[in-house]
Design an enzyme around this catalytic site. Structure first.
Site, PDB file in Angstrom:
ATOM      1  N   GLY A   1     -17.439  -4.813  -4.350  1.00 32.52           N
ATOM      2  CA  GLY A   1     -17.758  -4.581  -5.755  1.00 32.52           C
ATOM      3  C   GLY A   1     -18.634  -3.387  -6.078  1.00 32.52           C
ATOM      4  O   GLY A   1     -19.136  -3.286  -7.192  1.00 32.52           O
TER       5      GLY A   1
ATOM      6  N   TRP B   1     -17.773  -0.227  -6.515  1.00 28.06           N
ATOM      7  CA  TRP B   1     -17.169   0.622  -7.570  1.00 28.06           C
ATOM      8  C   TRP B   1     -17.312  -0.084  -8.924  1.00 28.06           C
ATOM      9  O   TRP B   1     -17.563   0.551  -9.935  1.00 28.06           O
ATOM     10  CB  TRP B   1     -15.694   0.920  -7.256  1.00 28.06           C
TER      11      TRP B   1
ATOM     12  N   ASP C   1      -3.406 -10.514  -5.371  1.00 33.75           N
ATOM     13  CA  ASP C   1      -2.798  -9.413  -4.622  1.00 33.75           C
ATOM     14  C   ASP C   1      -2.170  -8.448  -5.633  1.00 33.75           C
ATOM     15  O   ASP C   1      -1.300  -8.854  -6.413  1.00 33.75           O
ATOM     16  CB  ASP C   1      -1.727 -10.040  -3.714  1.00 33.75           C
TER      17      ASP C   1
ATOM     18  N   ASP D   1      -9.402   1.585  -4.729  1.00 29.12           N
ATOM     19  CA  ASP D   1      -9.963   1.964  -3.423  1.00 29.12           C
ATOM     20  C   ASP D   1      -9.333   1.096  -2.336  1.00 29.12           C
ATOM     21  O   ASP D   1      -9.903   0.881  -1.290  1.00 29.12           O
ATOM     22  CB  ASP D   1     -11.485   1.756  -3.493  1.00 29.12           C
TER      23      ASP D   1
ATOM     24  N   LYS E   1      -7.218   5.767  -3.591  1.00 33.83           N
ATOM     25  CA  LYS E   1      -7.340   6.176  -2.191  1.00 33.83           C
ATOM     26  C   LYS E   1      -5.960   6.518  -1.657  1.00 33.83           C
ATOM     27  O   LYS E   1      -4.984   5.822  -1.940  1.00 33.83           O
ATOM     28  CB  LYS E   1      -7.958   5.039  -1.378  1.00 33.83           C
TER      29      LYS E   1
HETATM   30  N1  SAM Z   1     -14.157  -0.196  -3.720  1.00 37.08           N
HETATM   31  C1  SAM Z   1     -14.701  -1.354  -3.048  1.00 37.08           C
HETATM   32  C2  SAM Z   1     -16.192  -1.331  -3.228  1.00 37.08           C
HETATM   33  O1  SAM Z   1     -16.704  -0.301  -3.650  1.00 37.08           O
HETATM   34  O2  SAM Z   1     -16.854  -2.325  -2.960  1.00 37.08           O
HETATM   35  C3  SAM Z   1     -14.324  -1.371  -1.589  1.00 37.08           C
HETATM   36  C4  SAM Z   1     -12.862  -1.666  -1.399  1.00 37.08           C
HETATM   37  S1  SAM Z   1     -12.453  -2.031   0.259  1.00 37.08           S
HETATM   38  C5  SAM Z   1     -12.482  -0.460   1.013  1.00 37.08           C
HETATM   39  C6  SAM Z   1     -10.731  -2.339   0.194  1.00 37.08           C
HETATM   40  C7  SAM Z   1     -10.383  -3.644  -0.512  1.00 37.08           C
HETATM   41  O3  SAM Z   1      -8.986  -3.642  -0.735  1.00 37.08           O
HETATM   42  C8  SAM Z   1     -10.681  -4.904   0.278  1.00 37.08           C
HETATM   43  O4  SAM Z   1     -11.637  -5.675  -0.385  1.00 37.08           O
HETATM   44  C9  SAM Z   1      -9.332  -5.635   0.325  1.00 37.08           C
HETATM   45  O5  SAM Z   1      -9.439  -7.028   0.145  1.00 37.08           O
HETATM   46  C10 SAM Z   1      -8.615  -5.005  -0.844  1.00 37.08           C
HETATM   47  N2  SAM Z   1      -7.156  -5.137  -0.798  1.00 37.08           N
HETATM   48  C11 SAM Z   1      -6.327  -4.752   0.200  1.00 37.08           C
HETATM   49  N3  SAM Z   1      -5.060  -5.044  -0.129  1.00 37.08           N
HETATM   50  C12 SAM Z   1      -5.086  -5.625  -1.355  1.00 37.08           C
HETATM   51  C13 SAM Z   1      -4.081  -6.140  -2.222  1.00 37.08           C
HETATM   52  N4  SAM Z   1      -2.788  -6.129  -1.873  1.00 37.08           N
HETATM   53  N5  SAM Z   1      -4.449  -6.665  -3.413  1.00 37.08           N
HETATM   54  C14 SAM Z   1      -5.752  -6.694  -3.759  1.00 37.08           C
HETATM   55  N6  SAM Z   1      -6.753  -6.223  -2.984  1.00 37.08           N
HETATM   56  C15 SAM Z   1      -6.424  -5.694  -1.796  1.00 37.08           C
END
Ligand code: SAM
EC number: 2.1.1.205
Length: 303
Positions: free
Chosen positions: A53, A55, A91, A116, A156
């Site tokens: 969280g 961002w 998702d 992200d 990203k």
């Molecule tokens: N931007 C976030 C922050 O600042 O705290 C960090 C994000 S982290 C690098 C990547 C996130 O992408 C993870 O929490 C993961 O659960 C989520 N993620 C990956 N695939 C996903 C999907 N299909 N749907 C939703 N979230 C997804």
């Protein structure tokens, strides 16, 4: 490994805790904003793949300062609540999640969509790049439903072999597409951020959730000549900011005494929790590999 060693190795990890950010990623969004003024005039935003969280924290502080901002945060994983942020656990590649997000912006579109998202990396580069591209395209699909004309999309992107196709797809919808690498993103990582400004879909374009944006039959390597879009590459976060690939001493700037700061928001039920509990109790079973066994035991393995 001592608990301070990560603070030494990763200055952005340490600064995130000291500044109350839930993750070091906060600095990536802040550095992108410094370069591209992403938050200017923004009151409604979507944070896709938002957990834990940081961002969303940045967004709610930057655009929700007067309580007028509206941030919707979405992730597969549970996220501790944040003031002024509506959370959806789901998702983003699933129709039901996309519909739930879109519902929040009916009649009042968003100014900014950020993503992200990162899949669990397998180490197989082709697979990882493919999964990352799928996430980006799912995010783009949602953005086409919720963004106002002129809106901005930041996602990203892995700068892999087929990134040109993604740039081409993004250019269909935005008047400006750039690839940006914030200083807080490690040089050693292929991650960068597509910064797409000026949402301007082709005339007659009707967003459709049932149509995947990635055409699987396309031969990516055929992109050549004018169809091969080269997008400008921008580094952001000026050279005086910390280098994310370097280790820094614990007494950073002013010589004041270093104090360990615990993480701002520890993960909610992380997948490794059970293993940690078992390890503490000494109950974690060790995998027995044949090469670790005395030869007499190896001989007893079934042939
Ligand atoms: N931007 C976030 C922050 O600042 O705290 C960090 C994000 S982290 C690098 C990547 C996130 O992408 C993870 O929490 C993961 O659960 C989520 N993620 C990956 N695939 C996903 C999907 N299909 N749907 C939703 N979230 C997804």
């Amino acid at each position: 490994m001592g608990r301070t060693s990560k603070d030494k190795r990763d200055v952005y990890y340490r600064l995130a805790k000291e500044n109350g950010w839930r993750a070091r990623s906060a600095f990536k969004l802040l550095q992108l904003d410094k370069e591209f003024h992403l938050f200017q005039g923004v009151t409604r935003a979507v944070d896709l793949c938002a957990a834990p969280g940081s961002w969303s924290q940045v967004l709610s502080q930057k655009i929700g300062g007067q309580g007028s901002g509206h941030v919707v945060a979405v992730d597969l994983q549970a996220m501790a609540p944040l003031p002024g942020v509506v959370q959806i656990q789901g998702d983003i590649t699933q129709l039901s999640t996309a519909k739930e997000i879109i519902q929040h912006f009916k009649g009042c579109p968003a100014d900014l969509v950020v993503c992200d998202g990162a899949p669990d990396v397998t180490g197989l580069h082709d697979v990882d790049e493919y999964m990352q591209a799928q996430l980006l395209l799912a995010a783009l699909n949602i953005a086409t439903h919720v963004l106002k004309p002129g809106g901005c999309f930041v996602a990203k992107i892995f700068r892999g072999r087929d990134v040109t196709l993604l740039y081409s797809q993004l250019r269909v919808f935005f008047s400006s597409v750039l690839c940006a690498k914030p200083r807080s993103s490690r040089n050693s990582s292929i991650e960068a951020f597509a910064v797409c400004q000026g949402y301007d879909p082709p005339e007659g374009f009707m967003p459709d959730l049932s149509k995947p944006l990635l055409d699987h039959s396309y031969d990516f390597n055929q992109l050549d000549g004018p169809t091969r879009i080269i997008v400008p590459f921008v580094t952001c976060g000026d050279l005086s900011s910390y280098d994310s690939d370097r280790s820094y001493p614990l007494d950073l700037e002013d010589g004041s005494e270093y104090k360990y700061t615990p993480p701002t928001q520890p993960p909610i039920s992380p997948p490794y929790q059970e293993a940690c509990t078992l390890k503490k109790k000494g109950q974690l079973a060790k995998e027995i590999r044949p090469q670790d066994c005395p030869s007499s035991r190896v001989d007893t393995f079934p042939q």
